[in-house]
Design a protein around this motif. Structure first.
Motif, PDB file in Angstrom:
ATOM      1  N   ILE A  83       0.864  -1.177   0.000  1.00  0.00           N
ATOM      2  CA  ILE A  83       0.000   0.000   0.000  1.00  0.00           C
ATOM      3  C   ILE A  83       0.898   1.223   0.000  1.00  0.00           C
ATOM      4  CG2 ILE A  83      -1.776   1.265   1.247  1.00  0.00           C
ATOM      5  CD1 ILE A  83      -2.595  -1.374   2.534  1.00  0.00           C
ATOM      6  N   SER A  84       0.652   2.150  -0.921  1.00  0.00           N
ATOM      7  CA  SER A  84       1.428   3.387  -0.937  1.00  0.00           C
ATOM      8  C   SER A  84       0.477   4.564  -1.037  1.00  0.00           C
ATOM      9  CB  SER A  84       2.426   3.390  -2.104  1.00  0.00           C
ATOM     10  OG  SER A  84       1.750   3.316  -3.323  1.00  0.00           O
ATOM     11  N   GLY A  85       0.759   5.590  -0.267  1.00  0.00           N
ATOM     12  CA  GLY A  85      -0.072   6.787  -0.231  1.00  0.00           C
ATOM     13  C   GLY A  85      -0.103   7.337   1.180  1.00  0.00           C
ATOM     14  N   VAL A  86      -0.192   8.634   1.298  1.00  0.00           N
ATOM     15  CA  VAL A  86      -0.199   9.271   2.607  1.00  0.00           C
ATOM     16  C   VAL A  86      -1.495   8.913   3.334  1.00  0.00           C
ATOM     17  CG1 VAL A  86      -0.167  11.477   3.819  1.00  0.00           C
ATOM     18  CG2 VAL A  86       1.225  11.159   1.773  1.00  0.00           C
ATOM     19  N   GLY A  87      -1.371   8.332   4.511  1.00  0.00           N
ATOM     20  CA  GLY A  87      -2.528   7.975   5.308  1.00  0.00           C
ATOM     21  C   GLY A  87      -3.155   6.652   4.931  1.00  0.00           C
ATOM     22  N   TYR A  88      -2.661   5.970   3.915  1.00  0.00           N
ATOM     23  CA  TYR A  88      -3.198   4.671   3.526  1.00  0.00           C
ATOM     24  C   TYR A  88      -2.584   3.612   4.431  1.00  0.00           C
ATOM     25  CZ  TYR A  88      -4.811   6.671  -0.942  1.00  0.00           C
ATOM     26  OH  TYR A  88      -5.430   7.399  -1.904  1.00  0.00           O
ATOM     27  N   ARG A  89      -3.407   2.767   5.022  1.00  0.00           N
ATOM     28  CA  ARG A  89      -2.890   1.719   5.888  1.00  0.00           C
ATOM     29  C   ARG A  89      -3.896   0.586   6.011  1.00  0.00           C
ATOM     30  NH1 ARG A  89      -3.404   6.259   8.849  1.00  0.00           N
ATOM     31  NH2 ARG A  89      -5.195   6.408  10.204  1.00  0.00           N
ATOM     32  N   ALA A  90      -3.408  -0.519   6.547  1.00  0.00           N
ATOM     33  CA  ALA A  90      -4.237  -1.707   6.723  1.00  0.00           C
ATOM     34  C   ALA A  90      -4.031  -2.263   8.121  1.00  0.00           C
ATOM     35  CB  ALA A  90      -3.863  -2.763   5.694  1.00  0.00           C
ATOM     36  N   LEU A 118     -10.342  -7.504   7.451  1.00  0.00           N
ATOM     37  CA  LEU A 118      -9.234  -6.634   7.078  1.00  0.00           C
ATOM     38  C   LEU A 118      -9.773  -5.212   7.000  1.00  0.00           C
ATOM     39  CD1 LEU A 118      -6.267  -6.420   6.137  1.00  0.00           C
ATOM     40  CD2 LEU A 118      -7.116  -6.683   3.807  1.00  0.00           C
ATOM     41  N   ASN A 119      -9.234  -4.321   7.845  1.00  0.00           N
ATOM     42  CA  ASN A 119      -9.658  -2.923   7.857  1.00  0.00           C
ATOM     43  C   ASN A 119      -8.656  -2.103   7.045  1.00  0.00           C
ATOM     44  OD1 ASN A 119     -11.765  -3.523   9.648  1.00  0.00           O
ATOM     45  ND2 ASN A 119     -10.369  -3.385  11.381  1.00  0.00           N
ATOM     46  N   LEU A 120      -9.148  -1.394   6.052  1.00  0.00           N
ATOM     47  CA  LEU A 120      -8.302  -0.610   5.164  1.00  0.00           C
ATOM     48  C   LEU A 120      -8.698   0.857   5.224  1.00  0.00           C
ATOM     49  CD1 LEU A 120      -8.553  -2.999   2.097  1.00  0.00           C
ATOM     50  CD2 LEU A 120      -6.548  -2.701   3.515  1.00  0.00           C
ATOM     51  N   SER A 121      -7.725   1.738   5.376  1.00  0.00           N
ATOM     52  CA  SER A 121      -7.931   3.180   5.259  1.00  0.00           C
ATOM     53  C   SER A 121      -7.273   3.598   3.953  1.00  0.00           C
ATOM     54  CB  SER A 121      -7.295   3.927   6.426  1.00  0.00           C
ATOM     55  OG  SER A 121      -7.933   3.578   7.620  1.00  0.00           O
ATOM     56  N   LEU A 122      -8.071   3.953   2.967  1.00  0.00           N
ATOM     57  CA  LEU A 122      -7.554   4.187   1.618  1.00  0.00           C
ATOM     58  C   LEU A 122      -7.904   5.558   1.065  1.00  0.00           C
ATOM     59  CD1 LEU A 122      -8.387   0.674   0.161  1.00  0.00           C
ATOM     60  CD2 LEU A 122      -6.175   1.511   0.939  1.00  0.00           C
ATOM     61  N   GLY A 123      -8.102   6.528   1.935  1.00  0.00           N
ATOM     62  CA  GLY A 123      -8.375   7.877   1.470  1.00  0.00           C
ATOM     63  C   GLY A 123      -9.834   8.155   1.189  1.00  0.00           C
ATOM     64  N   TYR A 124     -10.695   7.205   1.426  1.00  0.00           N
ATOM     65  CA  TYR A 124     -12.128   7.431   1.271  1.00  0.00           C
ATOM     66  C   TYR A 124     -12.664   8.096   2.541  1.00  0.00           C
ATOM     67  CZ  TYR A 124     -11.821   4.090  -2.593  1.00  0.00           C
ATOM     68  OH  TYR A 124     -11.481   3.434  -3.742  1.00  0.00           O
ATOM     69  N   SER A 125     -13.908   8.521   2.510  1.00  0.00           N
ATOM     70  CA  SER A 125     -14.515   9.139   3.681  1.00  0.00           C
ATOM     71  C   SER A 125     -14.887   8.105   4.745  1.00  0.00           C
ATOM     72  CB  SER A 125     -15.767   9.914   3.272  1.00  0.00           C
ATOM     73  OG  SER A 125     -16.722   9.033   2.711  1.00  0.00           O
TER      74      SER A 125
END
Length: 179
Positions: free
Chosen positions: A89-96, A103-110
């Motif tokens: 995963i690459s991107g600022v604030g993107y994490r798993a 699996l909880n993913l933070s991918l820049g969505y609201s």
């Protein structure tokens, strides 16, 4: 004759194989898998090898010959060694984060993306940006990795998103300002 289909499959010690009514069941140290074998293809099981043979030279039997051999080989390898696919995963604030079978993913969505893992699949998260999808069924491991990647595929300008570990993203040049 199929070059792949005619190769014998080596049975690794500790693997138990049962074949009846065109259903192949393989048990090993990591688990068990079963698959219905296609019509036009037969299996000959000896003590150390499995040989896939086709009944005739019809187009259906010829096309199923190599495929069936590969599927059976993947079953034997899966119950002994298992399969894994790595994602990054690459991107600022993107994490798993993995919690049990979710699996909880933070991918820049609201909102966070909560993905329920299929039965038989495990995900290891390292440093919140590296994922490893593991399982004994090669087809299910690949499908799960593709589903996780589809939540935020890599974009061509900055390369943000989820990509396979060995994947190369072709980068595009952005717009240039007019002076």
């Amino acid at each position: 004759m199929s070059r792949i289909g005619k190769l014998p499959i080596e049975i690794i010690p500790g693997v138990k194989i049962s074949y009846s009514d065109s259903v192949l069941k393989i048990d090993g140290p990591k688990g068990s898998l079963s698959r219905k074998i296609m019509d036009g293809v037969t299996l000959t099981i000896s003590d150390k090898t499995i040989v896939v043979e086709r009944a005739d030279d019809g187009i259906k039997a010829r096309s199923a010959h190599g495929l069936t051999r590969t599927l059976v080989n993947n079953m034997v390898v899966g119950v002994t060694k298992g399969f894994e696919t790595a994602l990054e995963i690459s991107g600022v604030g993107y994490r798993a984060e993995a919690k049990g079978d979710v699996l909880n993913l933070s991918l820049g969505y609201s909102h966070p993306v909560n993905f329920q893992l299929p039965k038989g699949i495990a995900v290891e998260v390292d440093k919140m940006t590296k994922l490893v999808v593991k399982g004994i069924d090669k087809e299910l491991v690949g499908q799960t990795a593709a589903k996780i990647r589809s939540f935020r595929g890599p974009e061509p300008y900055k390369g943000k998103g989820i990509r396979y570990a060995n994947e190369t993203i072709l980068r595009k040049a952005g717009k240039t300002g007019k002076k």
